[in-house]
Write a protein that holds these residues in place. Sequence first.
Motif, PDB file in Angstrom:
ATOM      1  N   ILE A  30       0.841  -1.211   0.000  1.00 36.51           N
ATOM      2  CA  ILE A  30       0.000   0.000   0.000  1.00 36.51           C
ATOM      3  C   ILE A  30       0.864   1.244   0.000  1.00 36.51           C
ATOM      4  O   ILE A  30       0.579   2.237  -0.646  1.00 36.51           O
ATOM      5  CB  ILE A  30      -0.867   0.058   1.278  1.00 36.51           C
ATOM      6  N   GLY A  31       1.917   1.204   0.754  1.00 36.24           N
ATOM      7  CA  GLY A  31       2.739   2.409   0.861  1.00 36.24           C
ATOM      8  C   GLY A  31       4.051   2.080   1.533  1.00 36.24           C
ATOM      9  O   GLY A  31       4.241   1.000   2.100  1.00 36.24           O
ATOM     10  N   LYS A  32       4.938   3.055   1.470  1.00 39.83           N
ATOM     11  CA  LYS A  32       6.283   2.850   2.020  1.00 39.83           C
ATOM     12  C   LYS A  32       6.749   4.191   2.560  1.00 39.83           C
ATOM     13  O   LYS A  32       6.496   5.238   1.943  1.00 39.83           O
ATOM     14  CB  LYS A  32       7.203   2.388   0.880  1.00 39.83           C
ATOM     15  N   GLY A  33       7.379   4.169   3.719  1.00 42.74           N
ATOM     16  CA  GLY A  33       7.947   5.393   4.262  1.00 42.74           C
ATOM     17  C   GLY A  33       9.421   5.190   4.493  1.00 42.74           C
ATOM     18  O   GLY A  33      10.022   4.268   3.931  1.00 42.74           O
ATOM     19  N   ALA A  74       9.264   2.016   7.296  1.00 36.68           N
ATOM     20  CA  ALA A  74       8.392   0.850   7.226  1.00 36.68           C
ATOM     21  C   ALA A  74       7.774   0.698   5.846  1.00 36.68           C
ATOM     22  O   ALA A  74       7.799   1.617   5.035  1.00 36.68           O
ATOM     23  CB  ALA A  74       7.271   1.014   8.258  1.00 36.68           C
ATOM     24  N   VAL A 102       4.031  -0.916   4.143  1.00 38.91           N
ATOM     25  CA  VAL A 102       2.677  -1.295   4.565  1.00 38.91           C
ATOM     26  C   VAL A 102       2.010  -2.100   3.452  1.00 38.91           C
ATOM     27  O   VAL A 102       2.065  -1.725   2.279  1.00 38.91           O
ATOM     28  CB  VAL A 102       1.842  -0.035   4.907  1.00 38.91           C
ATOM     29  N   ARG A 106      -3.076  -1.920  -6.576  1.00 35.77           N
ATOM     30  CA  ARG A 106      -3.987  -1.319  -5.608  1.00 35.77           C
ATOM     31  C   ARG A 106      -4.593  -0.061  -6.191  1.00 35.77           C
ATOM     32  O   ARG A 106      -3.915   0.781  -6.750  1.00 35.77           O
ATOM     33  CB  ARG A 106      -3.197  -0.946  -4.353  1.00 35.77           C
ATOM     34  N   ALA A 127      -4.547  -3.513   7.180  1.00 32.66           N
ATOM     35  CA  ALA A 127      -3.238  -3.100   6.669  1.00 32.66           C
ATOM     36  C   ALA A 127      -2.196  -3.576   7.675  1.00 32.66           C
ATOM     37  O   ALA A 127      -2.405  -3.440   8.887  1.00 32.66           O
ATOM     38  CB  ALA A 127      -3.184  -1.588   6.534  1.00 32.66           C
ATOM     39  N   ILE A 165      -5.641   6.650  14.563  1.00 34.53           N
ATOM     40  CA  ILE A 165      -5.557   5.251  14.108  1.00 34.53           C
ATOM     41  C   ILE A 165      -5.632   4.303  15.311  1.00 34.53           C
ATOM     42  O   ILE A 165      -5.226   4.657  16.420  1.00 34.53           O
ATOM     43  CB  ILE A 165      -4.231   4.996  13.327  1.00 34.53           C
ATOM     44  N   MET A 200      -3.650  -2.818  11.357  1.00 31.17           N
ATOM     45  CA  MET A 200      -4.613  -1.707  11.477  1.00 31.17           C
ATOM     46  C   MET A 200      -5.713  -1.901  10.460  1.00 31.17           C
ATOM     47  O   MET A 200      -5.667  -2.821   9.652  1.00 31.17           O
ATOM     48  CB  MET A 200      -3.930  -0.366  11.131  1.00 31.17           C
ATOM     49  N   TYR A 231      -7.082   1.849   5.063  1.00 32.47           N
ATOM     50  CA  TYR A 231      -7.778   3.061   4.602  1.00 32.47           C
ATOM     51  C   TYR A 231      -7.508   3.276   3.112  1.00 32.47           C
ATOM     52  O   TYR A 231      -6.393   3.007   2.641  1.00 32.47           O
ATOM     53  CB  TYR A 231      -7.296   4.280   5.397  1.00 32.47           C
ATOM     54  N   THR A 286      -4.352   8.300   1.667  1.00 31.47           N
ATOM     55  CA  THR A 286      -3.779   9.244   2.637  1.00 31.47           C
ATOM     56  C   THR A 286      -4.388  10.596   2.284  1.00 31.47           C
ATOM     57  O   THR A 286      -4.908  10.777   1.165  1.00 31.47           O
ATOM     58  CB  THR A 286      -2.241   9.356   2.534  1.00 31.47           C
ATOM     59  N   ASP A 343       4.964  14.563  14.052  1.00 31.89           N
ATOM     60  CA  ASP A 343       5.279  14.330  12.634  1.00 31.89           C
ATOM     61  C   ASP A 343       4.002  14.426  11.801  1.00 31.89           C
ATOM     62  O   ASP A 343       3.785  13.617  10.904  1.00 31.89           O
ATOM     63  CB  ASP A 343       5.933  12.952  12.476  1.00 31.89           C
ATOM     64  N   ASP A 376       0.872  12.946   4.583  1.00 32.13           N
ATOM     65  CA  ASP A 376       1.154  11.520   4.369  1.00 32.13           C
ATOM     66  C   ASP A 376       0.809  10.695   5.599  1.00 32.13           C
ATOM     67  O   ASP A 376       0.633   9.481   5.507  1.00 32.13           O
ATOM     68  CB  ASP A 376       2.656  11.297   4.119  1.00 32.13           C
TER      69      ASP A 376
HETATM   70  N1  LIG Z   1      -3.631   1.779   7.843  1.00 31.64           N
HETATM   71  C1  LIG Z   1      -3.236   2.115   6.608  1.00 31.64           C
HETATM   72  N2  LIG Z   1      -4.087   2.002   5.583  1.00 31.64           N
HETATM   73  C2  LIG Z   1      -3.703   2.345   4.334  1.00 31.64           C
HETATM   74  N3  LIG Z   1      -2.492   2.822   4.027  1.00 31.64           N
HETATM   75  C3  LIG Z   1      -1.587   2.969   5.007  1.00 31.64           C
HETATM   76  C4  LIG Z   1      -1.920   2.627   6.344  1.00 31.64           C
HETATM   77  N4  LIG Z   1      -0.843   2.885   7.119  1.00 31.64           N
HETATM   78  C5  LIG Z   1       0.098   3.369   6.297  1.00 31.64           C
HETATM   79  N5  LIG Z   1      -0.322   3.410   5.022  1.00 31.64           N
HETATM   80  C6  LIG Z   1       0.442   3.856   3.836  1.00 31.64           C
HETATM   81  O1  LIG Z   1       1.797   3.515   4.020  1.00 31.64           O
HETATM   82  C7  LIG Z   1       2.619   4.689   3.976  1.00 31.64           C
HETATM   83  C8  LIG Z   1       3.774   4.530   4.935  1.00 31.64           C
HETATM   84  O2  LIG Z   1       3.275   4.333   6.242  1.00 31.64           O
HETATM   85  P1  LIG Z   1       3.902   5.088   7.482  1.00 31.64           P
HETATM   86  O3  LIG Z   1       3.791   6.569   7.240  1.00 31.64           O
HETATM   87  O4  LIG Z   1       3.266   4.584   8.705  1.00 31.64           O
HETATM   88  O5  LIG Z   1       5.413   4.615   7.341  1.00 31.64           O
HETATM   89  P2  LIG Z   1       6.730   5.283   7.958  1.00 31.64           P
HETATM   90  O6  LIG Z   1       7.907   4.623   7.337  1.00 31.64           O
HETATM   91  O7  LIG Z   1       6.619   5.218   9.437  1.00 31.64           O
HETATM   92  O8  LIG Z   1       6.582   6.759   7.439  1.00 31.64           O
HETATM   93  P3  LIG Z   1       7.617   7.978   7.656  1.00 31.64           P
HETATM   94  O9  LIG Z   1       8.485   8.011   6.441  1.00 31.64           O
HETATM   95  O10 LIG Z   1       6.696   9.160   7.753  1.00 31.64           O
HETATM   96  O11 LIG Z   1       8.353   7.690   8.919  1.00 31.64           O
HETATM   97  C9  LIG Z   1       1.659   5.827   4.317  1.00 31.64           C
HETATM   98  O12 LIG Z   1       2.105   7.048   3.797  1.00 31.64           O
HETATM   99  C10 LIG Z   1       0.402   5.343   3.649  1.00 31.64           C
HETATM  100  O13 LIG Z   1       0.475   5.613   2.255  1.00 31.64           O
END
Ligand SMILES: Nc1ncnc2c1ncn2[C@@H]1O[C@H](COP(=O)(O)OP(=O)(O)OP(=O)(O)O)[C@@H](O)[C@H]1O
Length: 575
Positions: A149-152, A155, A157, A190, A203, A262, A305, A308, A311, A349, A353
């Motif tokens: 779904i996503g990447k930060g 982490a 997801v 997705r 997720a 959340i 979780m 969703y 974002t 933070d 996003d």
């Molecule tokens: N519960 C969720 N449902 C849908 N998408 C999610 C969910 N949690 C996270 N995501 C997606 O995953 C992405 C990365 O999640 P998250 O921000 O928690 O990672 P992170 O690595 O901790 O981020 P950061 O770079 O801000 O530290 C989010 O920007 C979002 O696009």
Amino acid sequence: MSVKHAISRGLELGRSFLQIGLLKSGGRVAAKLRADRFRVGPSVRTVQPQAFLPARYRYYRTSLRGLAAQLQSAGFRRRFTGASPRNRAVFLAFGLGVGLIEQQLEEDRQSAATCQEIQAVFKKKKIQSTLRPFTSGFKLEDYIIGNQIGKGSNAVVYEAAAQFAHPKETERDSTLVELRDIKEEVQTARSPTCCSFRNFPLAIKMLWNFGAGSSSEAILKSMSQELVPSGPLALKQEKEQVTLDGHFGVLPRRVSAHPNVIRVYRAFTADVPLLPGAQEEYPDVLPARLNPTGIGNNRTLFLVMKNYPYTLRQYLLVSTPNRRQGSLMVLQLLEGVDHLCRQGVAHRDLKSDNILLEFDSGGCPRLVITDFGCCLTQNDSSLQLPFNNMWVSRGGNASLMAPEVVTAAPGPDVVIDYTKTDAWAVGAISYEIFGQQNPFYGAAGLHSTNYQEKQLPPLPACVPADVQLVAKLLLRRNPNKRPSARVAANMLHLSLWGRKALANQDSAGMRKLADWLLCQSAVVLLQGCSGPSGNRVEAELQRSFLSNLDLEELRAAVGFLLYGQDQSRACIMFP
Ligand SMILES: Nc1ncnc2c1ncn2[C@@H]1O[C@H](COP(=O)(O)OP(=O)(O)OP(=O)(O)O)[C@@H](O)[C@H]1O
């Protein structure tokens, strides 16, 4: 229909409703708000009024009472009654003044008691989870994992499903469909418009673990902030108490459920699996077992979780909310931030996003604050961080750091106060919600280190004036002049639903407001009885407002709304 008529109609409705005992949400509520107590007036009997008086009035009252006692003493009476008409007038004026202050105090006591009673009624209502309660799910094997779904930066997801985590029947229309044979879905891209995310109601966030080692205790300890939004059953019982620094210690403060924060349903450690796209997208953080050149540890933390669809940032790329929706979105962020703040948590933070978005059954966007990896929690809930050396982390996302954080220089007695920093970030995010560039982003953007308030660009003219005022106040450099998230949220509540109660403010102002609050309470209770359909976001917001009612914070909001930026006038009227 006049306001007066509407209010009395609302009260009448509420009263008769309570009397016939139809309130699904509680016979107890009905009993509490029995018709006679539902008035502003006799309801104060049970409340200790002294506790609610603002310091200013307590002072006036004490001094005026003393003065009145003196005036009434025999000596004074003789002197004045036998004296000139002018002296008698002065005596009369004093008497009148004392009477007026007493009257004002009485009204304040009644308003404070009304707030207290309403708060007590709405505080009792617990937030319902949209998933059926489930007892398993502490292992990775309990889940079917779908697409990424996503990447930060910390982490990745993935969407996920689990047989035990069916949605409740009542939520079905707005969130999910049955867990069918979902295997073919795994390979499809997705997209919020396809049913992929609906088949994957969950997720799973997999944290990247470089330095924490591979023991569960070490992982939980080093990633403990991520657990702040986890529910009471999120961790397996034996993990509730983990060894920290060789002592048994409890996990960090965890916040109670809130519609705009959340909820982490499950948190567990497991071996890092090879998930779709891992080799291509994040090979370096994999363990050597999966990639010989990877630097990740073998085990890591997983958070489960709700899934969703968007974002906030993704949503705003394709859609611009209208003025009402935009106001409701800013208000939801303020409610979420206020909830965190009251529980001694600063997110640190906030950015688009880290805000997730879904729609209620009426199509209104619901915002949820997520990603607590940078948050500050303290045992004493003070949100005062000793900043004695440069290694102390101030939080994430430097662009949206409030001025008091970004300008702090480390030193022996330096403390950073985080009580209003998230509220400041909400002020900046408001621009994005209303279709503007965030003023603190980009090479040409302002810097929170040195911007001047007059440099802030105006929000578009279509944005309601009260929302513009709230954004402006939230972005004040000086935190002492900045409203808290609660006061700013109160301003938007009054603006959205109670503006008429503020019209023609006079000595009856607070009474009118108290009447409106009672009317609003009746409406919200009635709405609660008609089931989960309709504008749930609005109903949740109104409940949040009513369950956090405080006379002083309400006064502060009224003061700002009536006198705008003129803090001095606002303070005189509403300290
Ligand atoms: N519960 C969720 N449902 C849908 N998408 C999610 C969910 N949690 C996270 N995501 C997606 O995953 C992405 C990365 O999640 P998250 O921000 O928690 O990672 P992170 O690595 O901790 O981020 P950061 O770079 O801000 O530290 C989010 O920007 C979002 O696009």
